[in-house]
Design a protein around this motif. Structure first.
Motif, mmCIF file in Angstrom:
data_model
loop_
_atom_site.group_PDB
_atom_site.id
_atom_site.type_symbol
_atom_site.label_atom_id
_atom_site.label_comp_id
_atom_site.label_asym_id
_atom_site.label_seq_id
_atom_site.Cartn_x
_atom_site.Cartn_y
_atom_site.Cartn_z
ATOM 1 N N MET A 59 0.850 -1.190 0.000
ATOM 2 C CA MET A 59 0.000 0.000 0.000
ATOM 3 C C MET A 59 0.886 1.241 0.000
ATOM 4 O O MET A 59 1.875 1.298 0.745
ATOM 5 N N VAL A 60 0.529 2.245 -0.809
ATOM 6 C CA VAL A 60 1.294 3.480 -0.892
ATOM 7 C C VAL A 60 0.351 4.669 -0.930
ATOM 8 O O VAL A 60 -0.853 4.534 -1.182
ATOM 9 N N SER A 61 0.919 5.849 -0.684
ATOM 10 C CA SER A 61 0.170 7.089 -0.865
ATOM 11 C C SER A 61 0.105 7.418 -2.351
ATOM 12 O O SER A 61 0.879 6.881 -3.158
ATOM 13 N N PRO A 62 -0.774 8.312 -2.760
ATOM 14 C CA PRO A 62 -0.753 8.780 -4.152
ATOM 15 C C PRO A 62 0.594 9.425 -4.473
ATOM 16 O O PRO A 62 1.249 10.000 -3.595
ATOM 17 N N PRO A 63 1.022 9.367 -5.736
ATOM 18 C CA PRO A 63 2.308 9.972 -6.092
ATOM 19 C C PRO A 63 2.241 11.495 -6.048
ATOM 20 O O PRO A 63 1.189 12.094 -6.251
ATOM 21 N N ASP A 64 3.403 12.099 -5.760
ATOM 22 C CA ASP A 64 3.460 13.546 -5.809
ATOM 23 C C ASP A 64 3.745 13.994 -7.244
ATOM 24 O O ASP A 64 3.770 13.180 -8.182
ATOM 25 N N GLU A 65 4.007 15.290 -7.415
ATOM 26 C CA GLU A 65 4.203 15.830 -8.765
ATOM 27 C C GLU A 65 5.450 15.266 -9.446
ATOM 28 O O GLU A 65 5.604 15.354 -10.656
ATOM 29 N N PHE A 66 6.339 14.670 -8.641
ATOM 30 C CA PHE A 66 7.556 14.096 -9.208
ATOM 31 C C PHE A 66 7.444 12.584 -9.413
ATOM 32 O O PHE A 66 8.398 11.931 -9.809
ATOM 33 N N GLY A 67 6.278 12.030 -9.073
ATOM 34 C CA GLY A 67 6.051 10.614 -9.283
ATOM 35 C C GLY A 67 6.416 9.724 -8.108
ATOM 36 O O GLY A 67 6.459 8.501 -8.250
ATOM 37 N N TYR A 68 6.650 10.319 -6.947
ATOM 38 C CA TYR A 68 7.036 9.521 -5.781
ATOM 39 C C TYR A 68 5.841 9.251 -4.872
ATOM 40 O O TYR A 68 5.157 10.181 -4.427
ATOM 41 N N CYS A 69 5.613 8.003 -4.586
ATOM 42 C CA CYS A 69 4.642 7.566 -3.589
ATOM 43 C C CYS A 69 5.388 7.303 -2.273
ATOM 44 O O CYS A 69 6.588 7.028 -2.268
ATOM 45 N N SER A 70 4.671 7.353 -1.181
ATOM 46 C CA SER A 70 5.266 7.059 0.123
ATOM 47 C C SER A 70 4.724 5.738 0.646
ATOM 48 O O SER A 70 3.528 5.443 0.496
ATOM 49 N N LEU A 71 5.614 4.955 1.264
ATOM 50 C CA LEU A 71 5.184 3.728 1.932
ATOM 51 C C LEU A 71 4.478 4.030 3.241
ATOM 52 O O LEU A 71 3.959 3.125 3.891
ATOM 53 N N GLY A 72 4.496 5.288 3.643
ATOM 54 C CA GLY A 72 3.670 5.744 4.744
ATOM 55 C C GLY A 72 4.016 5.146 6.083
ATOM 56 O O GLY A 72 5.141 5.256 6.575
ATOM 57 N N VAL A 73 3.039 4.478 6.695
ATOM 58 C CA VAL A 73 3.161 4.038 8.085
ATOM 59 C C VAL A 73 3.935 2.742 8.233
ATOM 60 O O VAL A 73 4.152 2.266 9.354
#
Length: 620
Positions: free
Chosen positions: A119-133
């Protein structure tokens, strides 16, 4: 939002997986449940897929009997009823391993991954998602799996640190909003509160903390409100750190590794916690191979590691992943952090557990481990064990001393049986007859802190494990001290004699000591005791202070504490016999309100304090 070439809804799972392959499912509060549901719905014809994961805060539907032909679970840390039951019934497997070493198992193909479902967060403007918690071992799974399939969840926080995955690393995704599972802060019972209070005493200002999962770590956090400059370097963080960060207690300023940042590898708690870490520049998440590396942990000075256990034997062996032969949880990061804290300058590895099972029927401090119970943390790793009855210091202790220290913090109703059992093993001598007892009048933690001449001392009861310390204390005395204390020239303090002096029934008699620290060693600097005489409800008191520590107020403080305890116990009179030429000791008794009368011997003075009077102003 940037797009991915394919979405999971458009991909036939047969293009990604085949029967008999191995997949990884995301960890802790980041289980991609919608992705798993999609796999189950659209993977007809696939079977015998090995599912590997660590703790998963989920209903773990893949581990239910319904899907036994489709999935075979290989859990690296057991959590959740369905997984635990599947392993107990033989439908699933458990692989014991250190959390810090799981990434290498993926990279060196000990456990090659065909796919990672995360599961990841939505990507930012540079295409990076976060693995979050949950960065932990998910990060390694993403790096080393043949295919990566992601559930993009707008409710996933964007955490800082080494938590980012670029969309080019993702082979397919499914957009599905889903609330993260929440763990409410547990209700703390009296036992847990007391354990938390004891553990907090081991945490000094400026320490860096690692806290495991469960009620005890939360209880510890509640008792840190008066601490200063604490740091966090922990496998997991929970809601308990939020208020400590906001109050400035946790500020990470004194950390010697990742200074200024609270470092973790995953978090589990309420939505308040998930919102707290979302974009928080003061909290950083790193992969498990970094956070849990013992050598990196040790780079934090004053590292305190706090972990739980199921059972501890009298030599210090710790069982943490099984109840007898039934596997219950896993090794996880316990050994990583216990070892890292032990290597840290001023570090303290701590194991904390209730003294009995929930029903109170069995002691969790045991002579020998329950058959089938597996040792997670060895007796060589353990420094401190804490129950609601106190702190047992094991580092550098003999097996005999360890046994006596651990019996002391066992539940009182099991202490006699434990002592009898351990005597049969010859770990303690036959003359060790008195099971450890308590002095509750010293307060809930059975100790007090004093400062004399700029040195901090601890006042506590003498304990059976102090046998060697008392011998060392005796052999520091000069001839004059020995004559004044014993009224004759004593030249030896045998092991048997020392044992008799520290093995006191503190419910009747009393034996206290003042100690301080010389390096990591605890050293006795003064001893006071009284012996109860039931014939006239009186007690006879005596004390001795190391020559180099006299004249600083230690003797007066010791006498005042003994008087307070005697009064609390309803004793009517304190008496003492002192040599006429022992002027310093006579002065201490005189200052504390004792009345002098001639003694039975010409060279002695009898001193008396009537405890039926109002509180002596001299002892306030």
């Amino acid at each position: 939002m940037l797009s991915c070439p394919k979405t999971a809804a458009e991909v036939q799972w047969r293009d990604l997986l085949k029967s008999g392959c191995r997949i990884f499912i995301g960890s802790n509060a980041a289980v991609p449940n919608a992705l798993v549901a999609d796999l189950i719905e659209h993977s007809r014809g696939l079977h015998d897929i090995e599912v590997t994961h660590i703790l998963t805060l989920s209903d773990n539907v893949w581990a239910t009997p319904r899907f036994r032909d489709k999935f075979k679970v290989n859990s690296l840390f057991i959590g959740g009823a369905n997984v635990r039951e599947a392993i107990a019934e033989g439908r699933a497997d458990y692989t014991p391993c250190f959390l810090s070493e799981i990434p290498r198992m993926f990279s060196d193909h000990t456990l090659p991954l065909d796919a990672a479902l995360v599961m990841v967060s939505p990507p930012d403007e540079f295409g990076y998602c976060s693995l979050g918690v949950s960065v932990d071992v998910v990060s390694a799974a993403v790096r080393y799996a043949r295919k990566v399939v992601a559930q993009v969840n707008p409710r996933m926080p964007r955490t800082n640190g080494h938590s980012f995955v670029h969309i080019q690393q993702i082979d397919a995704w499914l957009e599905a909003a889903e609330e993260l599972p929440e763990l409410e802060p547990p209700e703390l019972d009296q036992v847990t509160e007391q354990i938390g209070q004891y553990v907090s005493l081991l945490i000094g200002n400026g320490a860096t903390l690692q806290l495991g999962i469960g009620k005890i770590p939360d209880a510890v956090l509640r008792y840190l409100g008066n601490h200063r400059d604490l740091g966090i370097h922990s496998e997991m963080i929970s809601d308990g750190i939020i208020d400590l960060v906001k109050s400035g207690v946790v500020n990470n300023r004194k950390k010697t590794f990742h200074r200024g940042k609270a470092v973790a590898t995953f978090c589990m708690g309420t939505r308040r916690l998930y919102d707290f870490v979302d974009g928080n520049p003061h909290v950083e998440f790193y992969p498990a191979e970094h956070v849990n590396s013992p050598t990196k942990i040790a780079r934090n000075d004053k590292m305190v590691s706090i972990n739980g256990a199921i059972e501890v034997d009298l030599t210090g062996q710790v069982v943490s992943d099984s109840i007898g032969s039934r596997f219950y949880s896993g090794i996880g990061g316990q050994v990583d952090f216990i070892r890292g804290a032990a290597l840290s300058r001023g570090g303290k590895p701590v194991i904390a557990l209730p003294s009995t099972t929930k029903d109170g029927a069995r002691s969790r401090i045991v002579t020998t481990l329950t058959p089938g119970g597996g040792v997670v943390t060895s007796r060589g790793h353990v420094h401190y064990v804490v129950t609601e009855y106190g702190i047992a210091s094991l580092h550098g202790k003999t097996i005999r001393e360890r046994a006596l220290e651990l019996i002391r913090i066992a539940h009182p109703k099991f202490r006699r049986a434990l002592l009898d059992e351990v005597r049969q093993l010859y770990w303690v001598p036959e003359y060790q007859e008195q099971a450890p007892t308590s002095v509750p009048e010293l307060g809930p933690v059975e100790s007090k802190t004093f400062t004399f001449d700029g040195i901090e001392y601890t006042l506590r009861p003498l304990r059976p494990a102090d046998e060697r310390r008392l011998q060392e204390f005796f052999y520091t005395h000069n001839k004059e001290t020995l004559l004044m204390r014993y009224n004759h020239h004593v030249t030896q303090m045998s092991r048997e004699k020392s044992c008799s002096l520290v093995s006191v029934d503190q419910r009747r008699d009393l034996a206290l000591c003042f100690t301080d620290r010389e390096g990591q060693a605890e050293v006795i600097q003064g001893v006071g005791r009284y012996y109860y005489n039931p014939a006239d409800n009186s007690c006879e008191v005596a004390f001795v202070i190391k020559e180099s520590r006299r004249g600083k107020g230690i003797a007066s403080a010791l006498l005042k504490e003994m008087e307070a305890i005697a009064r609390a116990r309803g004793i009517e009179r304190m008496v003492a016999c002192v040599r006429r030429d022992n002027r310093p000791m006579l002065a201490v008794f005189d200052n504390c309100g004792f009345v002098t009368t001639p003694g039975a011997e010409m060279d002695e003075v009898l001193l008396t304090l009537d405890l039926r009077d109002a509180i002596n102003p001299a002892t306030k």
